[in-house]
Design a protein around this motif. Sequence first.
Motif, PDB file in Angstrom:
ATOM      1  N   ALA A  65       0.827  -1.211   0.000  1.00 43.94           N
ATOM      2  CA  ALA A  65       0.000   0.000   0.000  1.00 43.94           C
ATOM      3  C   ALA A  65       0.857   1.254   0.000  1.00 43.94           C
ATOM      4  CB  ALA A  65      -0.929  -0.007   1.209  1.00 43.94           C
ATOM      5  N   ALA A  66       2.089   1.136   0.476  1.00 45.81           N
ATOM      6  CA  ALA A  66       3.046   2.249   0.472  1.00 45.81           C
ATOM      7  C   ALA A  66       4.444   1.651   0.485  1.00 45.81           C
ATOM      8  CB  ALA A  66       2.832   3.152   1.690  1.00 45.81           C
ATOM      9  N   VAL A  67       5.399   2.362  -0.087  1.00 42.77           N
ATOM     10  CA  VAL A  67       6.782   1.884  -0.109  1.00 42.77           C
ATOM     11  C   VAL A  67       7.745   3.038   0.147  1.00 42.77           C
ATOM     12  CG1 VAL A  67       6.410  -0.068  -1.673  1.00 42.77           C
ATOM     13  CG2 VAL A  67       6.917   2.193  -2.623  1.00 42.77           C
TER      14      VAL A  67
ATOM     15  N   ALA B  44       1.117   5.213   4.632  1.00 45.16           N
ATOM     16  CA  ALA B  44       2.276   6.081   4.424  1.00 45.16           C
ATOM     17  C   ALA B  44       3.450   5.569   5.238  1.00 45.16           C
ATOM     18  CB  ALA B  44       1.936   7.519   4.820  1.00 45.16           C
ATOM     19  N   LEU B  45       4.659   5.802   4.709  1.00 48.77           N
ATOM     20  CA  LEU B  45       5.894   5.359   5.352  1.00 48.77           C
ATOM     21  C   LEU B  45       6.940   6.466   5.297  1.00 48.77           C
ATOM     22  CD1 LEU B  45       6.205   1.818   3.741  1.00 48.77           C
ATOM     23  CD2 LEU B  45       6.034   2.221   6.193  1.00 48.77           C
ATOM     24  N   ALA B  46       7.812   6.504   6.313  1.00 47.05           N
ATOM     25  CA  ALA B  46       8.931   7.437   6.314  1.00 47.05           C
ATOM     26  C   ALA B  46      10.011   6.893   7.233  1.00 47.05           C
ATOM     27  CB  ALA B  46       8.488   8.827   6.767  1.00 47.05           C
TER      28      ALA B  46
ATOM     29  N   LEU C  19      12.987   8.320  10.046  1.00 41.50           N
ATOM     30  CA  LEU C  19      13.546   9.440  10.787  1.00 41.50           C
ATOM     31  C   LEU C  19      15.064   9.479  10.609  1.00 41.50           C
ATOM     32  CD1 LEU C  19      11.513   9.204  14.130  1.00 41.50           C
ATOM     33  CD2 LEU C  19      11.111  10.732  12.191  1.00 41.50           C
ATOM     34  N   ARG C  20      15.675  10.565  11.063  1.00 38.26           N
ATOM     35  CA  ARG C  20      17.122  10.736  10.910  1.00 38.26           C
ATOM     36  C   ARG C  20      17.907   9.613  11.569  1.00 38.26           C
ATOM     37  NH1 ARG C  20      17.336  17.168  12.600  1.00 38.26           N
ATOM     38  NH2 ARG C  20      15.791  17.894  11.106  1.00 38.26           N
ATOM     39  N   ASP C  21      17.346   9.043  12.642  1.00 40.39           N
ATOM     40  CA  ASP C  21      18.046   7.978  13.362  1.00 40.39           C
ATOM     41  C   ASP C  21      17.778   6.595  12.776  1.00 40.39           C
ATOM     42  OD1 ASP C  21      15.436   7.501  14.154  1.00 40.39           O
ATOM     43  OD2 ASP C  21      15.747   8.085  16.244  1.00 40.39           O
ATOM     44  N   GLY C  22      17.037   6.540  11.647  1.00 40.80           N
ATOM     45  CA  GLY C  22      16.795   5.266  10.983  1.00 40.80           C
ATOM     46  C   GLY C  22      15.511   4.571  11.375  1.00 40.80           C
ATOM     47  N   ARG C  23      14.804   5.095  12.369  1.00 43.72           N
ATOM     48  CA  ARG C  23      13.540   4.469  12.776  1.00 43.72           C
ATOM     49  C   ARG C  23      12.468   4.686  11.713  1.00 43.72           C
ATOM     50  NH1 ARG C  23      11.907   6.827  18.337  1.00 43.72           N
ATOM     51  NH2 ARG C  23      12.820   8.695  17.380  1.00 43.72           N
ATOM     52  N   ILE C  24      11.613   3.687  11.566  1.00 38.85           N
ATOM     53  CA  ILE C  24      10.549   3.716  10.568  1.00 38.85           C
ATOM     54  C   ILE C  24       9.286   4.325  11.171  1.00 38.85           C
ATOM     55  CG2 ILE C  24       9.088   2.288   9.071  1.00 38.85           C
ATOM     56  CD1 ILE C  24      11.407   0.250   9.074  1.00 38.85           C
ATOM     57  N   VAL C  25       8.644   5.214  10.420  1.00 37.14           N
ATOM     58  CA  VAL C  25       7.392   5.846  10.840  1.00 37.14           C
ATOM     59  C   VAL C  25       6.299   5.445   9.857  1.00 37.14           C
ATOM     60  CG1 VAL C  25       6.223   8.031  11.330  1.00 37.14           C
ATOM     61  CG2 VAL C  25       8.670   7.801  11.763  1.00 37.14           C
ATOM     62  N   VAL C  26       5.110   5.156  10.390  1.00 35.92           N
ATOM     63  CA  VAL C  26       3.975   4.788   9.542  1.00 35.92           C
ATOM     64  C   VAL C  26       2.801   5.707   9.831  1.00 35.92           C
ATOM     65  CG1 VAL C  26       4.660   2.364   9.369  1.00 35.92           C
ATOM     66  CG2 VAL C  26       3.129   3.075  11.220  1.00 35.92           C
ATOM     67  N   GLY C  27       1.961   5.914   8.835  1.00 34.74           N
ATOM     68  CA  GLY C  27       0.753   6.710   8.997  1.00 34.74           C
ATOM     69  C   GLY C  27      -0.428   5.961   8.439  1.00 34.74           C
TER      70      GLY C  27
ATOM     71  N   ALA D 218       2.116  13.687  19.946  1.00 35.26           N
ATOM     72  CA  ALA D 218       0.710  13.638  20.341  1.00 35.26           C
ATOM     73  C   ALA D 218      -0.155  12.981  19.283  1.00 35.26           C
ATOM     74  CB  ALA D 218       0.209  15.057  20.620  1.00 35.26           C
ATOM     75  N   GLY D 219       0.454  12.605  18.143  1.00 42.85           N
ATOM     76  CA  GLY D 219      -0.339  12.021  17.072  1.00 42.85           C
ATOM     77  C   GLY D 219      -1.272  13.054  16.460  1.00 42.85           C
ATOM     78  N   PHE D 220      -2.293  12.555  15.746  1.00 44.05           N
ATOM     79  CA  PHE D 220      -3.249  13.430  15.068  1.00 44.05           C
ATOM     80  C   PHE D 220      -4.674  12.964  15.354  1.00 44.05           C
ATOM     81  CE2 PHE D 220       0.609  13.543  12.417  1.00 44.05           C
ATOM     82  CZ  PHE D 220       0.852  14.904  12.394  1.00 44.05           C
ATOM     83  N   ASN D 221      -5.627  13.836  15.030  1.00 36.73           N
ATOM     84  CA  ASN D 221      -7.037  13.478  15.197  1.00 36.73           C
ATOM     85  C   ASN D 221      -7.626  12.869  13.931  1.00 36.73           C
ATOM     86  OD1 ASN D 221      -7.044  15.810  13.659  1.00 36.73           O
ATOM     87  ND2 ASN D 221      -8.854  16.689  14.666  1.00 36.73           N
ATOM     88  N   GLY D 222      -6.773  12.459  13.014  1.00 35.85           N
ATOM     89  CA  GLY D 222      -7.196  11.809  11.774  1.00 35.85           C
ATOM     90  C   GLY D 222      -6.009  11.094  11.174  1.00 35.85           C
ATOM     91  N   PRO D 223      -6.223  10.337  10.102  1.00 32.89           N
ATOM     92  CA  PRO D 223      -5.134   9.543   9.531  1.00 32.89           C
ATOM     93  C   PRO D 223      -4.105  10.364   8.762  1.00 32.89           C
ATOM     94  CG  PRO D 223      -7.107   9.326   8.200  1.00 32.89           C
ATOM     95  CD  PRO D 223      -7.513  10.098   9.415  1.00 32.89           C
ATOM     96  N   VAL D 224      -2.840   9.953   8.871  1.00 34.10           N
ATOM     97  CA  VAL D 224      -1.786  10.445   7.989  1.00 34.10           C
ATOM     98  C   VAL D 224      -1.801   9.577   6.742  1.00 34.10           C
ATOM     99  CG1 VAL D 224       0.702  10.659   7.676  1.00 34.10           C
ATOM    100  CG2 VAL D 224      -0.349  11.366   9.830  1.00 34.10           C
ATOM    101  N   GLU D 225      -1.808  10.208   5.584  1.00 37.53           N
ATOM    102  CA  GLU D 225      -1.925   9.472   4.326  1.00 37.53           C
ATOM    103  C   GLU D 225      -0.667   9.549   3.470  1.00 37.53           C
ATOM    104  OE1 GLU D 225      -5.273  11.691   3.204  1.00 37.53           O
ATOM    105  OE2 GLU D 225      -6.697  10.481   4.347  1.00 37.53           O
ATOM    106  N   ARG D 226       0.272  10.437   3.803  1.00 40.53           N
ATOM    107  CA  ARG D 226       1.510  10.555   3.048  1.00 40.53           C
ATOM    108  C   ARG D 226       2.568  11.277   3.882  1.00 40.53           C
ATOM    109  NH1 ARG D 226      -3.103  11.910   1.263  1.00 40.53           N
ATOM    110  NH2 ARG D 226      -3.773  14.051   1.569  1.00 40.53           N
ATOM    111  N   PHE D 227       3.802  10.890   3.652  1.00 39.66           N
ATOM    112  CA  PHE D 227       4.962  11.491   4.308  1.00 39.66           C
ATOM    113  C   PHE D 227       5.973  11.908   3.254  1.00 39.66           C
ATOM    114  CE2 PHE D 227       4.090   8.368   7.885  1.00 39.66           C
ATOM    115  CZ  PHE D 227       3.831   9.301   8.874  1.00 39.66           C
ATOM    116  N   THR D 228       6.857  12.792   3.643  1.00 44.08           N
ATOM    117  CA  THR D 228       8.106  13.001   2.929  1.00 44.08           C
ATOM    118  C   THR D 228       9.106  13.548   3.930  1.00 44.08           C
ATOM    119  OG1 THR D 228       9.082  13.807   0.868  1.00 44.08           O
ATOM    120  CG2 THR D 228       7.788  15.391   2.147  1.00 44.08           C
ATOM    121  N   VAL D 229      10.380  13.462   3.597  1.00 45.00           N
ATOM    122  CA  VAL D 229      11.446  13.973   4.459  1.00 45.00           C
ATOM    123  C   VAL D 229      12.219  15.025   3.680  1.00 45.00           C
ATOM    124  CG1 VAL D 229      13.506  13.411   5.784  1.00 45.00           C
ATOM    125  CG2 VAL D 229      11.622  11.779   5.679  1.00 45.00           C
TER     126      VAL D 229
END
Length: 268
Positions: free
Chosen positions: A86-88, A133-135, A137-145, A165-176
């Motif tokens: 669904a995301a890469v 969504a996937l991303a 972080l600078r330290d190599g950890r994986i983030v998903v939305g 604190a997260g969000f009150n709705g879904p994250v659908e896309r990331f970029t760095v």
Amino acid sequence: SQWQAVPGSPLALDAVADDLRGGVLVSNYAGVSRYDGTNWSSLPALALGGASVLLALPDGRVLLGNPGGPCFLWNGTWQQMPWAPAAVLLHPDGRVIGTNSFGLPVTGRVAAYDGSTWTDLDPTQQLAATPQALAVLRDGRIVVGGAFSGGVAVRNGTTWQTLGAGFNGPVERFTVLADGTLVAAGSFTQSGTTALAGIAQWNGSAWIALPGAPAAPRAIAALPNGDLVGAMDAFTRQARKPRGGIARGIHRHLGRGLRCLVQARGLG
């Protein structure tokens, strides 16, 4: 800012991605096109409407797919894959990270591909829904939305935890961004007590607004020069200037609402 149409732009964009060559890839109902900042070129046509999965690999290959399938790999010709994430994303360590839409040989919702084998990163299905969504972080950890509690989670060791604190709705896309800043976009209006307009940046401890960015872009990608590219569902107008399009300067924005690309200089 002065907005200008970019001649030859594709129509009805579904995804944008860094082409790893200083330009940008876009996908629509007809396939994949590349913009080098001056000219457009296209890969051989591949009719795959709604293809929101778009990834350029360092060796020149391109991955294009639908979250519900199918998924194709460009390696001189289009080759259909037996799986459809669904995301890469391309991890700095060289692995391809994918979310399990269908066909991945894992039971969890996130997996890593080393070129031959998929490894499960969520074997106990801690995530309540497949991330969109996937991303990294600078330290190599994986983030998903996605459409789960908090909308965004980071992998700490073997567990997934809400990022900030997260969000009150879904994250659908990331970029760095080029400086390592994580940007999230989606169907949210708030993180904790901070009001947002469907797009936010992570400052290392909290989600905050991204100055100058348009509200809730359909797709986003960061370029090595620090520009931010976003595909918009529609333009809004303020002082007779569209807030979508490609903007040269602090940000770039790919416009979709007028079914073309526009270019602005000096967006601040």
